[in-house]
Enzyme design. Structure first.
Site, PDB file in Angstrom:
ATOM      1  N   LYS A 218       0.839  -1.210   0.000  1.00  0.00           N
ATOM      2  CA  LYS A 218       0.000   0.000   0.000  1.00  0.00           C
ATOM      3  C   LYS A 218       0.873   1.258   0.000  1.00  0.00           C
ATOM      4  O   LYS A 218       2.079   1.181   0.254  1.00  0.00           O
ATOM      5  CB  LYS A 218      -0.916  -0.024   1.225  1.00  0.00           C
TER       6      LYS A 218
ATOM      7  N   TYR B 149      16.321  30.211   7.356  1.00  0.00           N
ATOM      8  CA  TYR B 149      15.193  30.908   7.985  1.00  0.00           C
ATOM      9  C   TYR B 149      15.299  30.903   9.503  1.00  0.00           C
ATOM     10  O   TYR B 149      15.590  29.873  10.101  1.00  0.00           O
ATOM     11  CB  TYR B 149      13.870  30.222   7.619  1.00  0.00           C
TER      12      TYR B 149
HETATM   13  C1  LIG Z   1      -0.424  -1.749   6.744  1.00  0.00           C
HETATM   14  C2  LIG Z   1      -0.943  -3.005   7.271  1.00  0.00           C
HETATM   15  C3  LIG Z   1      -0.074  -4.084   7.518  1.00  0.00           C
HETATM   16  C4  LIG Z   1       1.419  -3.984   7.397  1.00  0.00           C
HETATM   17  O1  LIG Z   1       1.960  -3.412   8.565  1.00  0.00           O
HETATM   18  P1  LIG Z   1       3.523  -3.340   8.836  1.00  0.00           P
HETATM   19  O2  LIG Z   1       3.604  -2.918  10.239  1.00  0.00           O
HETATM   20  O3  LIG Z   1       4.073  -2.316   7.910  1.00  0.00           O
HETATM   21  O4  LIG Z   1       4.079  -4.691   8.591  1.00  0.00           O
HETATM   22  C5  LIG Z   1      -0.644  -5.275   7.921  1.00  0.00           C
HETATM   23  N1  LIG Z   1      -1.979  -5.397   8.080  1.00  0.00           N
HETATM   24  C6  LIG Z   1      -2.823  -4.372   7.885  1.00  0.00           C
HETATM   25  C7  LIG Z   1      -4.277  -4.574   8.105  1.00  0.00           C
HETATM   26  C8  LIG Z   1      -2.339  -3.144   7.480  1.00  0.00           C
HETATM   27  O5  LIG Z   1      -3.181  -2.129   7.298  1.00  0.00           O
END
Ligand SMILES: *Cc1c(COP(=O)(O)O)cnc(C)c1O
Length: 377
Positions: free
Chosen positions: A39, A270
């Site tokens: 994702k 800045y």
């Molecule tokens: C994003 C997500 C993961 C992965 O999590 P990590 O901590 O990056 O391994 C797993 N399960 C769900 C439901 C998620 O939303």
């Protein structure tokens, strides 16, 4: 080498992802599958690159957050199972989901009924997964309803319940205290539902662990693990009580675009939050918060050059920042410095940045903008 027109870029190493997938598969053993969570554009690495490398390394399923992320992978030719981790609420979204053969996550009968309706209408089986809330208190059906819902889903003849899963809320918090207690409680609740599906767990794929769950305890593995952060070579744990040979897959690099020498007592950038204490040689590098380097890191980070750490000084600005190169005589115009990742035998991790910025490594990785081109190495 990178495109010479670029003043900053991200290097992504697909073989590190592939090797991390293999390492994780070695860890989870033969009876457990790996879902590569890609994702948010593969946590900023590029979803297509990551998905390809992870599948090559043996991943079984891809996990995405949104419908569009799933569709994009299908359009790029990925044919493996893809689970959408977010919630889809309306008929049209679910229709697209079915059309592209993506598995939605459902948390209630409402969405399940929509899926059944669509499947019947399209004369296709609708594969989906059910999410249980064991203590995350985000998505997922209430545990009291779980057993009922699973039974009701069986009545929906055009739905195929592929998996049942839940999500850990504190697995990355450490191995003792609240984190251990809550994780255990979640595991117990999960297993209670699992037991109602015995024998054979009805062939549902049960999964609970994210990266932290996967790395902390093999009892959390079940039939599949959903791994994001660790796939990218980062450990979610603050205290490295255990060593996992995971390889960081991303490096952030930038060029020196300007050099200057100033006397002591000169305010830099800045707000003049940094004032030189000695005659100082300063280098401007072409990367800033609009590229995803948080302004909260101003004056706290260093960059790597020729195995030396060079301190960043003054406020990080939108497109540029300044580093103190007084002690690095060989750095020149166009020299490439490493902000994140490895250079020779030293490295800077997303975890070190997130500790300094008061956030988590996940957010560091996801924050890099598309102004930084991704270069495969
Ligand atoms: C994003 C997500 C993961 C992965 O999590 P990590 O901590 O990056 O391994 C797993 N399960 C769900 C439901 C998620 O939303």
């Amino acid at each position: 080498m990178a495109d010479p027109r670029q003043r900053a870029w991200i290097e992504v190493n697909p073989s590190a992802i592939e090797s991390n997938a293999r390492t994780l598969i070695g860890l989870i053993g033969e009876n457990c599958l790996l879902m590569a969570v890609v994702k948010a554009d593969g946590y900023g690495h590029g979803a297509e690159t990551v998905a390809r490398a992870a599948l090559k390394g043996g991943a079984h399923t891809l996990g995405v957050a949104t419908l569009l992320e799933g569709i994009e992978l299908r359009q790029k030719g990925f044919v493996c199972p893809i689970l959408i981790l977010g919630n889809l609420i309306d008929l049209e979204e679910l229709r697209e989901c079915l059309y592209w053969d993506l598995m939605p996550t459902i948390s209630s009968k409402r969405e399940a009924s929509l899926c059944q309706q669509l499947a019947k209408e399209c004369d296709r089986k609708f594969k989906l997964q059910l999410k249980l809330d064991t203590g995350m208190t985000r998505l997922g059906c209430d545990l009291l309803e779980a057993e009922n819902l699973i039974t009701e889903l069986k009545e929906f003849k055009d739905i195929v319940l592929v998996g049942i899963y839940s999500h850990l809320a504190l697995a990355d918090g450490g191995f003792e205290g609240l984190s251990a207690t809550v994780t255990q409680k979640q595991q117990k609740r999960f297993e209670k539902v699992l037991k109602t599906c015995l024998p054979n767990r009805e062939n549902y794929c049960f999964h609970l662990a994210n990266s932290a769950g996967t790395l902390r305890d093999s009892n959390l593995h079940y039939d599949m693990v959903r791994v994001g952060l660790a796939l990218y070579g980062c450990s979610p744990f603050t205290h490295l009580t255990r060593e996992f040979s995971l390889e960081p897959a991303l490096a952030v690099k930038a060029r020196v675009t300007f050099l200057r020498e100033v006397p002591a007592g000169v305010g830099v950038s800045y707000g003049h939050s940094f004032v030189t204490k000695r005659p100082t040689r300063l280098a401007v590098i072409g990367i800033g918060y609009a590229d995803g380097v948080s302004r909260a890191l101003s004056g706290k980070i260093s960059v790597l050059y020729m195995n030396n750490f060079l301190p960043q000084v003054g406020s990080i600005t939108m497109d540029q920042m300044v580093i103190d190169v007084t002690d690095q005589v060989d750095i020149g115009l166009g020299s490439v410095v490493t902000l994140l990742g490895a250079d020779k035998n030293k490295s800077i991790s997303p975890k070190s940045w997130s500790d300094l910025a008061g956030t988590i490594p996940w957010e560091i990785l996801c924050s890099f903008k598309n102004r930084l081109p991704r270069v495969l190495v």
